[in-house]
Enzyme design. Sequence first.
Site, mmCIF file in Angstrom:
data_model
loop_
_atom_site.group_PDB
_atom_site.id
_atom_site.type_symbol
_atom_site.label_atom_id
_atom_site.label_comp_id
_atom_site.label_asym_id
_atom_site.label_seq_id
_atom_site.Cartn_x
_atom_site.Cartn_y
_atom_site.Cartn_z
ATOM 1 N N SER A 255 7.887 11.349 6.323
ATOM 2 C CA SER A 255 7.699 10.633 7.580
ATOM 3 C C SER A 255 8.863 9.647 7.783
ATOM 4 O O SER A 255 10.011 10.059 7.856
ATOM 5 C CB SER A 255 6.333 9.943 7.589
ATOM 6 O OG SER A 255 5.979 9.526 8.882
ATOM 7 N N MET A 256 8.607 8.339 7.850
ATOM 8 C CA MET A 256 9.702 7.381 7.959
ATOM 9 C C MET A 256 10.698 7.569 6.819
ATOM 10 O O MET A 256 11.913 7.467 7.004
ATOM 11 C CB MET A 256 9.167 5.949 7.951
ATOM 12 C CG MET A 256 10.248 4.882 8.042
ATOM 13 S SD MET A 256 9.686 3.219 7.589
ATOM 14 C CE MET A 256 9.763 3.321 5.783
#
Length: 231
Positions: free
Chosen positions: A80-81
Amino acid sequence: MTDTGLSLVCLPFAGSGAGFFRDWKRHAPVGLTVVPVQLPGREEAFTEEPFTDLGEAAKQLAPAVAAQVPNGPYALFGHSMGALLAYELAQQLVRSGGPAPAGLFVSGSAGPEGMRAERATGLDDDAFVERVREFAGFRHEALDDEDLREVLLPLLRADVAMHENYQPVFHEPLPIPITALRGGRDTLVTAEQAQQWRSCTREYFQYAELPGGHMYLAELPQLLLRLIAGC
């Protein structure tokens, strides 16, 4: 990759820290060494100011990561991030003149040019927590404890804003292989979005799905690490 040994440098997803990956060390197959990276503002680095920009974070992290893997091949992993941070870090390391990563593993993320339109930044606390739960596909139990929530929310808000405000620093395809990973039941990132990473490399690209939703990696670390070791 693991015939001669491979270090897997792991970058945290929003709200998490190196502790998430420390348990992976006991699940790693022979030849694969898990190297968790700690970001400021969490766990033992709680008193440090968190990063507010992924590009600047990668620039600051690059020398420390290079020092953690001085010998032998290494790859970067992020979810994700953390996938976007791993990508920016790969760009920095390729340009540093030192040993470049042998590969980049990006999990649960659209390509750097394909950010989602829905945002959590700016919502009140309850709406923010619910939106993050929708994004992640799970709700962290600590956010149900009023005291812990007060401690965790500023960091989570900073990470989410950093993720949602991300703009790629570099646009040139990397000269290293990229593997895009996704939970087969992920409702946040589609297979098409995950395969946007194909345009980010001049080398080999592959896409793989594992059982589970957006946070599949919390449930199946052994399967994920075996896949990475076999690439």
